[in-house]
Design a protein around this motif. Sequence first.
Motif, PDB file in Angstrom:
ATOM      1  N   LEU A 131     -25.261  40.001  41.542  1.00 43.08           N
ATOM      2  CA  LEU A 131     -23.841  39.988  41.914  1.00 43.08           C
ATOM      3  C   LEU A 131     -23.368  41.391  42.265  1.00 43.08           C
ATOM      4  O   LEU A 131     -22.715  41.596  43.298  1.00 43.08           O
ATOM      5  N   TRP A 132     -23.697  42.363  41.414  1.00 45.99           N
ATOM      6  CA  TRP A 132     -23.194  43.721  41.645  1.00 45.99           C
ATOM      7  C   TRP A 132     -23.735  44.288  42.956  1.00 45.99           C
ATOM      8  O   TRP A 132     -22.985  44.900  43.724  1.00 45.99           O
ATOM      9  N   CYS A 133     -25.013  44.087  43.219  1.00 46.52           N
ATOM     10  CA  CYS A 133     -25.571  44.563  44.489  1.00 46.52           C
ATOM     11  C   CYS A 133     -24.881  43.868  45.662  1.00 46.52           C
ATOM     12  O   CYS A 133     -24.582  44.491  46.704  1.00 46.52           O
ATOM     13  N   ASP A 134     -24.615  42.586  45.509  1.00 51.71           N
ATOM     14  CA  ASP A 134     -24.001  41.790  46.571  1.00 51.71           C
ATOM     15  C   ASP A 134     -22.622  42.317  46.945  1.00 51.71           C
ATOM     16  O   ASP A 134     -22.307  42.489  48.128  1.00 51.71           O
ATOM     17  N   VAL A 135     -21.800  42.588  45.942  1.00 47.18           N
ATOM     18  CA  VAL A 135     -20.420  42.982  46.237  1.00 47.18           C
ATOM     19  C   VAL A 135     -20.293  44.467  46.580  1.00 47.18           C
ATOM     20  O   VAL A 135     -19.239  44.896  47.046  1.00 47.18           O
ATOM     21  N   THR A 136     -21.349  45.242  46.356  1.00 47.13           N
ATOM     22  CA  THR A 136     -21.295  46.676  46.700  1.00 47.13           C
ATOM     23  C   THR A 136     -22.219  47.033  47.859  1.00 47.13           C
ATOM     24  O   THR A 136     -22.410  48.222  48.148  1.00 47.13           O
ATOM     25  N   ARG A 137     -22.756  46.039  48.520  1.00 46.79           N
ATOM     26  CA  ARG A 137     -23.699  46.316  49.611  1.00 46.79           C
ATOM     27  C   ARG A 137     -23.102  47.231  50.667  1.00 46.79           C
ATOM     28  O   ARG A 137     -23.780  48.118  51.208  1.00 46.79           O
ATOM     29  N   ASP A 138     -21.822  47.082  50.961  1.00 40.99           N
ATOM     30  CA  ASP A 138     -21.190  47.852  52.044  1.00 40.99           C
ATOM     31  C   ASP A 138     -20.787  49.251  51.632  1.00 40.99           C
ATOM     32  O   ASP A 138     -20.207  50.000  52.413  1.00 40.99           O
ATOM     33  N   TRP A 139     -21.097  49.648  50.399  1.00 43.36           N
ATOM     34  CA  TRP A 139     -20.749  51.009  49.979  1.00 43.36           C
ATOM     35  C   TRP A 139     -21.613  52.059  50.685  1.00 43.36           C
ATOM     36  O   TRP A 139     -21.232  53.217  50.768  1.00 43.36           O
TER      37      TRP A 139
END
Length: 291
Positions: free
Chosen positions: A282-290
Amino acid sequence: MELKITTPKNFSFRRTVASHGWYGLLPFALDADKWQLTRVIDVGKKPPVTIVLTERKNHVHIDTSRPLNKSEADIVLRDARHILRLDDDLQSFYLATENDPEFGWISEQGAGRLLRSPTVFEDLVKMICTTNCSWALTEKMVTGMVENLGRETNDGRRSFPNAETLAAMPAKFFVDEVRAGYRAPYLKELADRVASGELDVEQWLKSDLPTSELVKQIKGVKGVGNYAAENLLKLLGRYDGLALDSWTRSKFFKVRNNGRKANDKKIARYYARFNEWRGLALWCDVTRDWL
């Protein structure tokens, strides 16, 4: 003084440093133009040392603000490995995600390592400072502790104060100088318990307890609820919990639900296929665009 650490093949310095907001909290500092991560490290009785971490081919390069003896250099190398999660084995996580078209980028980009502090105590204090407030207030609270109580390096930076130093301060300090608000008595009590030896938070790193039991221990710290406990678990290397808050929920709505709201059960079902890695997925998914 220059040191270096060989890095695993699947390691990404940038993805690790920018994995979450810790890089912006003292005594970390990030030069995003040069991609240099600065950190103050306590090395014993002598003054702390400032280190600057940069990525080189197959290794992390470490510059120190003063010469170090062997024991000090060993501490710096140990803490740098810990901070960057260089000894974490993410192979099972990559196997669980690499064949999924929406998540294959994680192993390709070497994501999944979450930056952490040299001690569990520091991570826990900072986690309490993230609850129910803006990031600007989190920065202010952490800065208040470091600038008022941190030990000074030879280049004028300050370390994160240890439990004994924080415990020596009256509760009023956490209200007036840290601006911790309702968290002030929680921070004072945590420091008191750790400094007295009543609570050993560092042993959570190697605890054999099932995650559910470890969560109970963590939540036994006043001021720590599900969100803070499950986020701390990620820094301990356990990724069962989703650590949902308003930001992760809204980002899920945008990334995975066409902007529509969804309840927590739906979010949990979406990542359930990753089993014990679901919180990290989940964390990787929601921060991919960082990056």
